[in-house]
Design a protein around this motif. Structure first.
Motif, PDB file in Angstrom:
ATOM      1  N   VAL A  18       0.845  -1.193   0.000  1.00 24.77           N
ATOM      2  CA  VAL A  18       0.000   0.000   0.000  1.00 24.77           C
ATOM      3  C   VAL A  18       0.884   1.250   0.000  1.00 24.77           C
ATOM      4  O   VAL A  18       0.703   2.166  -0.809  1.00 24.77           O
ATOM      5  N   GLY A  52      -8.175   2.267  -2.839  1.00 21.40           N
ATOM      6  CA  GLY A  52      -7.992   1.119  -1.953  1.00 21.40           C
ATOM      7  C   GLY A  52      -9.304   0.549  -1.467  1.00 21.40           C
ATOM      8  O   GLY A  52      -9.487  -0.663  -1.423  1.00 21.40           O
ATOM      9  N   ALA A  88      -9.248  -1.544  -7.712  1.00 19.40           N
ATOM     10  CA  ALA A  88      -8.503  -0.318  -7.402  1.00 19.40           C
ATOM     11  C   ALA A  88      -8.020   0.364  -8.675  1.00 19.40           C
ATOM     12  O   ALA A  88      -8.053   1.599  -8.781  1.00 19.40           O
ATOM     13  N   GLY A 154      -1.655  -0.953  -4.614  1.00 18.17           N
ATOM     14  CA  GLY A 154      -2.526  -0.650  -3.476  1.00 18.17           C
ATOM     15  C   GLY A 154      -3.641  -1.670  -3.344  1.00 18.17           C
ATOM     16  O   GLY A 154      -3.951  -2.129  -2.250  1.00 18.17           O
ATOM     17  N   GLY A 155      -4.237  -2.044  -4.486  1.00 15.73           N
ATOM     18  CA  GLY A 155      -5.338  -3.008  -4.460  1.00 15.73           C
ATOM     19  C   GLY A 155      -4.873  -4.366  -3.980  1.00 15.73           C
ATOM     20  O   GLY A 155      -5.529  -4.994  -3.138  1.00 15.73           O
ATOM     21  N   GLY A 158      -4.093  -4.022  -0.130  1.00 13.17           N
ATOM     22  CA  GLY A 158      -5.298  -3.962   0.699  1.00 13.17           C
ATOM     23  C   GLY A 158      -5.993  -5.306   0.765  1.00 13.17           C
ATOM     24  O   GLY A 158      -6.399  -5.764   1.835  1.00 13.17           O
ATOM     25  N   PHE A 189      -4.730   0.318   6.027  1.00 14.30           N
ATOM     26  CA  PHE A 189      -4.590   1.008   4.740  1.00 14.30           C
ATOM     27  C   PHE A 189      -4.364   2.510   4.952  1.00 14.30           C
ATOM     28  O   PHE A 189      -3.455   3.103   4.361  1.00 14.30           O
ATOM     29  N   SER A 193      -1.054   4.656   3.964  1.00 11.47           N
ATOM     30  CA  SER A 193      -1.119   5.673   2.919  1.00 11.47           C
ATOM     31  C   SER A 193      -0.746   7.042   3.478  1.00 11.47           C
ATOM     32  O   SER A 193      -0.134   7.849   2.767  1.00 11.47           O
TER      33      SER A 193
END
Lengths: 241, 280
Positions: A18, A52, A88, A154-155, A158, A189, A193
């Motif tokens: 992430v 996300g 995402a 990110g996807g 997460g 998450f 971030s």
């Protein structure tokens, strides 16, 4: 049944992904909202969280349709991660595309980067199109590609956190476990971030931006923070029944 | 009056230490007063946790105000999201630990464990922000401890308003998590902490105006939590929460308006925009 070390390692890896993904997303902040910097005109956290959380929803949907009482097989886990990544990526690319339409047809600026002379992907000349006194505008090709990579990382990150938490919880039909895993994944998450966005400190155009060299510091910070969260997550998810 | 634009420490009427005591002690006291619910077999005292959440939100908003005065480069909202991200992890851990059977702990120790856990996570993230990410904000470590602690107390406070009970398996899981109200608590609690300074920042920012917004936002969240509690605990308790929240909201919104009028050079009505005929 569940190996704590592997699970904690995978949750930590998810958090680091992430943090890494956030660095790829072209974040323009307030200057971009006035078409005076490259990227989408909002903050890192908002962009990363939007992408996300969409990834988390698509991953959760896939998890729910694939999970069996025996747990998730490895190939099914990859499908869940892919689903999260696609969710995402769709969210971030749609955001960049619609922003791009507004910049080109609404504001009337060419999508151009001020950080590089030539677009590393298309080879198009950039510097002569940058308006004086600005940091570029719109979402040039390289930033768009970079943003899609950011959505992917990110996807995957997460959904990896979510899948591992669900595995510890065990019972995917218990809505308490599902909700706790989802909100916990959201918490991890957000922490990662924000740490990444503090490392960026404002705006970034993508992987071609000089600020991208700061990535190792964010990886260390996200590693520590995610490890802490992962160690805490284990008793929580195991404790719900 | 000192400028609170990027680059310097914030100043203001109430000293940071007093706000810390108000937020930490008041927040925990509000949450623990709901123990009356269990002892007297009622849910009428749930609103106490709402008042605790408001005090904790005031503390969080003051800490955000002090750290954001140095200029983070990423906007004020990010730190509120960080606070609640840390807060939710710590709150769930602390509340579930006494019931998980891993360590023998009294059932009532949940909120305290959450608070301590949040402070530790905040300290580590604050240290990393300064030492690894080189943000070089002198009060970063202290502020992160405060913001994480306040975020955690706001989370628990609002959850207890909804569930009427801070025990994990009996109250929080069926009342707040399974119903999905945890998402409302998460975003609403973040708003109560990040919004006050985000709304008031600028060279004319003053502490009392920012903190009045914090009380007002916290009480709005208390009202929303009261509405959510209609489906979890009985109507009388949630009505009491809603009424108390609305009274606090009205009082502090009026105070905020008075502050705005007081701080402004001139407040004047401009009338409506001229119509096309009048312009010709």
């Amino acid at each position: 049944m569940i190996d704590p070390v592997t699970t904690i390692f995978l949750i930590t890896l998810g958090g680091v992904l992430v943090g890494l993904g956030v660095h790829f997303i072209p974040v323009g902040g307030a200057p971009a909202a006035m078409a005076q910097a490259t990227g989408v005109g909002t903050g890192t956290v908002q962009l990363a969280a939007g992408a996300g959380l969409t990834g988390l929803i698509s991953a959760g949907f896939m998890y729910n349709s694939l999970a069996t009482p025996a747990g998730l097989t490895n190939s099914n886990m990859i499908l869940v991660l892919a689903s999260g990544a696609v969710g995402a990526m769709i969210m971030i690319t749609v955001t960049m595309f619609i922003g791009q339409l507004v910049y080109v047809y609404g504001v009337g600026v060419p999508p151009v980067s001020a950080k590089v002379k030539k677009d590393p992907i298309t080879g198009d000349v950039q510097d002569i199109y940058v308006s004086k006194g600005t940091e570029g505008h719109g979402v040039p090709t390289v930033s768009f590609v970079s943003g899609a990579i950011g959505g992917l990382l990110g996807g995957v990150g997460g959904s990896l956190i979510y899948v591992q938490l669900m595995n510890i919880g065990g019972d995917y039909t218990n809505s308490g476990i599902v909700a706790l895993a989802a909100i916990f994944a959201t918490g991890v998450f957000y922490v990662n971030s924000v740490i990444a966005s503090y490392n960026i400190g404002g705006t970034i155009e993508g992987f071609h931006d000089p600020k991208f060299k700061r990535v190792p510091k964010a990886i260390i910070a996200c590693l520590v923070a995610s490890l802490l969260c992962a160690v805490i997550a284990f008793p929580i998810m195991g404790g719900v029944s | 009056m000192m400028s609170t634009a990027a680059g310097g420490p914030a100043s203001g009427g109430i000293s940071p230490n007093n706000v810390i005591v108000l937020g930490a002690v008041g927040g925990l006291a509000g949450i623990y007063l709901t123990l009356l619910n269990q002892n007297l077999d009622t849910t009428i005292f749930s609103f106490m946790a709402g008042i605790g959440a408001i005090l904790a939100a005031v503390w969080g908003a003051d800490a955000v105000r002090r750290v954001c005065s140095y200029g983070l480069g990423t906007g004020v909202p990010s730190i509120g999201m960080l606070a609640l991200g840390m807060g939710i992890v710590a709150a769930m851990f602390g509340l579930s630990l006494p019931e998980s059977g891993l360590i023998a702990l009294p059932a009532a120790s949940g909120p305290i464990i959450s608070f301590i856990t949040a402070s530790i996570i905040g300290l580590i993230i604050g240290l990393m922000a300064n030492k690894i990410l080189k943000m070089n904000i002198p009060i970063m470590e202290k502020s992160m401890v405060e913001i994480a602690g306040a975020g955690c107390l706001v989370m628990i406070g609002l959850s207890v308003v909804i569930a009427g009970d801070f025990r994990f398996d009996e109250g929080i899981v069926p009342g707040v998590i399974t119903t999905g109200y945890i998402a409302l608590v998460f975003i609403g609690g973040a708003m109560a902490i990040l919004h006050p300074f985000n709304a008031c920042l600028g060279p004319d920012e003053t502490q009392y105006r920012t903190l009045h917004v914090a009380v007002e936002k916290g009480s709005l969240m208390m009202v929303l939590a009261g509405v959510a509690s209609l489906t979890v605990i009985d109507a009388v308790s949630s009505a009491l929460t809603i009424v108390v929240g609305l009274i606090i909201f009205v009082v502090y919104f009026k105070k905020f308006m008075a502050d705005t009028h007081h701080d402004a050079y001139l407040v004047t009505g401009t009338g409506l925009l001229p119509t096309e005929e009048e312009l010709e």
